[in-house]
Write an enzyme that holds these catalytic residues in place. Structure first.
Site, PDB file in Angstrom:
ATOM      1  N   GLY A 143      -6.864   3.897  -0.510  1.00 28.64           N
ATOM      2  CA  GLY A 143      -7.305   3.550   0.841  1.00 28.64           C
ATOM      3  C   GLY A 143      -6.174   3.468   1.853  1.00 28.64           C
ATOM      4  N   ASP A 163     -11.276  -2.354   5.231  1.00 27.95           N
ATOM      5  CA  ASP A 163     -11.990  -3.514   4.676  1.00 27.95           C
ATOM      6  C   ASP A 163     -11.600  -3.726   3.210  1.00 27.95           C
ATOM      7  OD1 ASP A 163     -13.867  -5.518   4.263  1.00 27.95           O
ATOM      8  OD2 ASP A 163     -15.533  -4.115   3.974  1.00 27.95           O
TER       9      ASP A 163
END
Ligand SMILES: C[S@@+](CC[C@H](N)C(=O)[O-])C[C@H]1O[C@@H](n2cnc3c(N)ncnc32)[C@H](O)[C@@H]1O
Length: 281
Positions: A143, A163
């Protein structure tokens, strides 16, 4: 990578994050030009609230279940709730959309979604949940590499959601670094970072890091469901939003007090201010 979002799906933090996400998508959708939606830590996209994981914690009962039952409610939550309703056509709350499914359903034909999830099993589930939509690409990578791997996009407008699970000590620092990279590659990018409210001293350092991200402007929206006097529990959560679309601040000023009252588990509250003010020059 022990974190599984299924235990927390639909809790007060998801409700805040997903309402803000739905408003961001609605505001971006006001112009015809396409946008790209990027999700660096996407999860599986769809959750069964009656499943083993969600049932074990029951967190959703203090989150989406309260919203589902609330009347009257502000018109500004209807987009978000329309997605929850579409997943539960018989009116019993059971399935809950993660950020990818919300974005998929609230974006338009001309928009494109790039989702990333590192956990191999969750990544497979995400791929499966998204496979019918040709606008969606799923990546099973790191990510933190998303800004440099996917930005700039061919679309002039982009919304990046960051997130992470916040299980590792360096994740707060990495968020600030990712915002910096994203803004460095696309200065106009809308970047929303979700974060937990637990240890206030750590949070202060996190905010200071974000202030140095180089974003032209950054809005901070926080919701406390109980007084932030214990660093051990999730007292609330917040989003730092770089380059928020015009109108978001006003909408959140209406929504946050209502959510603070609805989702209270103790002494609740909210905060909305600018972490980075737009400079006059
Ligand atoms: C808070 S959950 C995401 C929830 C999702 N954004 C939503 O709102 O529905 C965080 C996710 O990040 C994944 N993850 C953890 N570390 C990661 C990393 N380094 N890169 C990408 N994904 C990661 C976890 O497997 C988990 O699914």
């Amino acid at each position: 990578m022990n974190y599984r979002h299924a235990f927390h799906a639909g809790n007060h933090a998801d409700v805040l994050k997903h309402i803000v996400l739905a408003r961001l998508l609605a505001l971006l959708g006001k112009k015809d030009a396409p946008y790209a939606y990027l999700d660096s830590h996407a999860g599986i996209g769809l959750y069964d609230l009656h499943g083993d994981a969600a049932s074990r914690t029951g967190e959703w009962l203090q989150g989406i279940a309260r919203l589902w039952a609330a009347t009257p409610r502000p018109a500004l939550v209807e987009d978000y709730l329309s997605v929850v309703a579409a997943l539960n056509p018989n009116g019993t709350l059971r399935y809950y959309p993660g950020s990818p499914e919300l974005a998929r359903r609230l974006s338009r034909e001309q928009d494109r979604l790039q989702l990333n999830e590192k956990h191999p099993e969750d990544g497979r589930l995400l791929k499966d949940n998204m496979k019918a939509d040709r606008r969606v690409a799923v990546h099973l990578g790191e990510g933190w590499h998303v800004p440099r791997a996917l930005l700039p996009t061919r679309e002039k407008r982009v919304l990046l959601l960051i997130d992470p699970p916040f299980e590792q000590l360096d994740e707060m620092e990495r968020c600030a670094q990712s915002v910096k990279e994203a803004i460095g590659r696309m200065r106009q990018a809308v970047v929303a970072v979700w974060y937990p409210i637990k240890d206030l001293r750590q949070l202060k350092r996190f905010h200071q890091g974000l202030e140095k991200s180089g974003a032209p402007k950054m809005l901070r929206a926080e919701l406390y469901v109980q007084s932030p006097d214990s660093a051990e529990r999730l007292n609330g959560s917040g989003l730092a939003i770089a380059n928020p679309p015009w109108g978001l601040e006003e909408e959140l000023r209406e929504l946050l007090p209502w959510l603070a009252q609805l989702l209270a588990q103790g002494e609740s509250g909210w905060r909305l201010d600018w972490l980075i003010e737009e400079s006059a020059g």
